[in-house]
Design a protein around this motif. Sequence first.
Motif, short mmCIF file in Angstrom:
data_model
loop_
_atom_site.label_atom_id
_atom_site.label_comp_id
_atom_site.label_asym_id
_atom_site.label_seq_id
_atom_site.Cartn_x
_atom_site.Cartn_y
_atom_site.Cartn_z
N VAL A 110 10.98 -19.52 24.22
CA VAL A 110 11.70 -18.65 23.49
C VAL A 110 11.82 -19.05 22.19
O VAL A 110 11.96 -20.08 21.83
N GLN A 111 11.35 -17.86 21.06
CA GLN A 111 11.67 -18.08 19.87
C GLN A 111 13.20 -17.53 19.30
O GLN A 111 13.28 -16.33 19.61
N TRP A 112 13.87 -18.46 18.83
CA TRP A 112 15.17 -17.91 18.42
C TRP A 112 15.11 -17.80 16.89
O TRP A 112 15.42 -18.50 16.38
N ASP B 112 15.21 -27.22 26.86
CA ASP B 112 15.33 -27.95 25.78
C ASP B 112 15.54 -26.92 24.52
O ASP B 112 14.82 -25.94 24.61
N VAL B 113 15.99 -27.57 23.59
CA VAL B 113 16.16 -26.80 22.31
C VAL B 113 15.61 -27.81 21.30
O VAL B 113 15.79 -28.91 21.03
N ILE B 114 14.51 -27.11 20.32
CA ILE B 114 14.00 -27.96 19.37
C ILE B 114 14.45 -27.08 18.17
O ILE B 114 14.11 -26.00 17.86
N SER B 115 15.12 -27.72 17.14
CA SER B 115 15.75 -27.01 15.97
C SER B 115 15.56 -27.45 14.55
O SER B 115 15.27 -28.61 14.36
N THR B 116 15.02 -26.38 13.93
CA THR B 116 14.99 -26.78 12.40
C THR B 116 16.01 -26.73 11.61
O THR B 116 16.38 -27.28 10.71
N ASN B 117 17.14 -26.03 12.35
CA ASN B 117 18.41 -26.14 11.72
C ASN B 117 19.07 -27.47 11.70
O ASN B 117 19.26 -27.74 12.81
N SER C 115 14.52 -18.61 31.97
CA SER C 115 14.31 -19.94 32.08
C SER C 115 13.30 -20.52 31.40
O SER C 115 12.29 -21.27 31.92
N PRO C 116 13.21 -20.27 30.09
CA PRO C 116 12.35 -20.99 29.10
C PRO C 116 12.39 -22.43 29.37
O PRO C 116 13.25 -23.08 29.32
N ASP C 117 11.09 -23.14 29.09
CA ASP C 117 11.22 -24.71 29.23
C ASP C 117 11.80 -25.09 27.80
O ASP C 117 12.30 -26.12 27.65
N THR C 118 11.52 -24.26 26.78
CA THR C 118 11.79 -24.71 25.40
C THR C 118 12.09 -23.55 24.56
O THR C 118 11.64 -22.43 24.45
N VAL C 119 13.43 -23.84 23.78
CA VAL C 119 13.58 -22.73 22.60
C VAL C 119 13.38 -23.27 21.39
O VAL C 119 13.90 -24.51 21.20
N ILE C 120 12.49 -22.76 20.54
CA ILE C 120 12.52 -23.01 19.20
C ILE C 120 13.44 -22.52 18.54
O ILE C 120 13.53 -21.21 18.26
N TYR C 121 14.28 -23.16 17.91
CA TYR C 121 15.53 -22.76 17.25
C TYR C 121 15.63 -22.84 15.93
O TYR C 121 15.62 -23.91 15.11
#
Length: 353
Positions: A7-9, A94-99, A69-75
């Motif tokens: 999921v792209q946030w 999981d959340v991978i954040s640039t913020n 149920s995404p494996d990862t959210v690009i935040y």
Amino acid sequence: MERRKIVQWTTGKVGKMALRAIFDDPRLELVGVFAHSADKVGVDAGAICGRPDCGVRATDDVEALVALSPDTVIYTPFMADLEHLVRLLASGSDVISTNLLNNLGGVEGEVRERLEAACAQGGSSLYITGINPGWLDTLAATATAICRRVDSVMVTESVSVAHYESVETWLAVGMSLPEATAEVLQSARVALISFRDSVVRIAEALEFELDEVEFLVEYATAAEDINLGWFRIAKGSHAALRGGWDGKVDGRTVVRQRVIWYMTRALNEGWEIDEHNYLVDVDGEPGIALRVAVTVPQDWSHLEHAIVTALPAVSAVFEVNAAPPGILGLRGAGLVAAPAGIWQGAERQADRS
């Protein structure tokens, strides 16, 4: 090939480049997009980032995205939302954040406690890649592996900003102003707060326990009138800055981060400005000097420069998925690298079909 549901946030400059990277990686499947702006709700993700429609439409329904149920959210939002982050992590994504979560006070105190509890509940991980030049932190830390003594590490971004057409940004850091008043210095500190994270992350990776992180900034002035078309700087006004953060142990700087941003090289102070974009200097035994020049195609749009922020996050998906639950530091995600061979294989497959 095992694919990961993504999921792209949010879909600002960084989010658009992240969407393109997700589309380009055959290991990743875009299943949802969170839209911060109401005018993007219902719009196909492909159309948002300049690609063909893909059938995934943006939404502002948090629970609908959690249900995927995404494996990862690009935040990648401009402002972090703690409730959203806690909900995503607690649900198992999981959340991978640039913020960097600076608007929440950073990953400290009660914010850290809530995020850690959410990771524990969901068995998930939070990894923050940071803004440009956040990817350089890992390079700086890894470089020290050949040293038997490290006295200090310095990371510098040295770049002309004359092409970055944002009057508000440059006024906020003091550009074009005649003097550095207390208000100007405080505004610059706020504007550069995101780079403080670079110091903290490198220090943590090298197991330095910092006593303080100090902010410093200085200015150089234009030797002539500057007219960039979108921005004017009068002779004698601020046309360059050198600022950042010093992480200290017992009063001694062990990790230093600097940005050198300039509108012109014609400066009264005669600053010597390295032409390289990024510099890593390790004072130790042995010493290390890395000079990293980022060369981009001439036809790149201003939007595409956000790739430097977006790609480290997308490229970290599998490493973060494999990491233990919790808030990950630089070491926690392992080696994050571009899946170049997979990209090329996908291109060959497309050529044959």
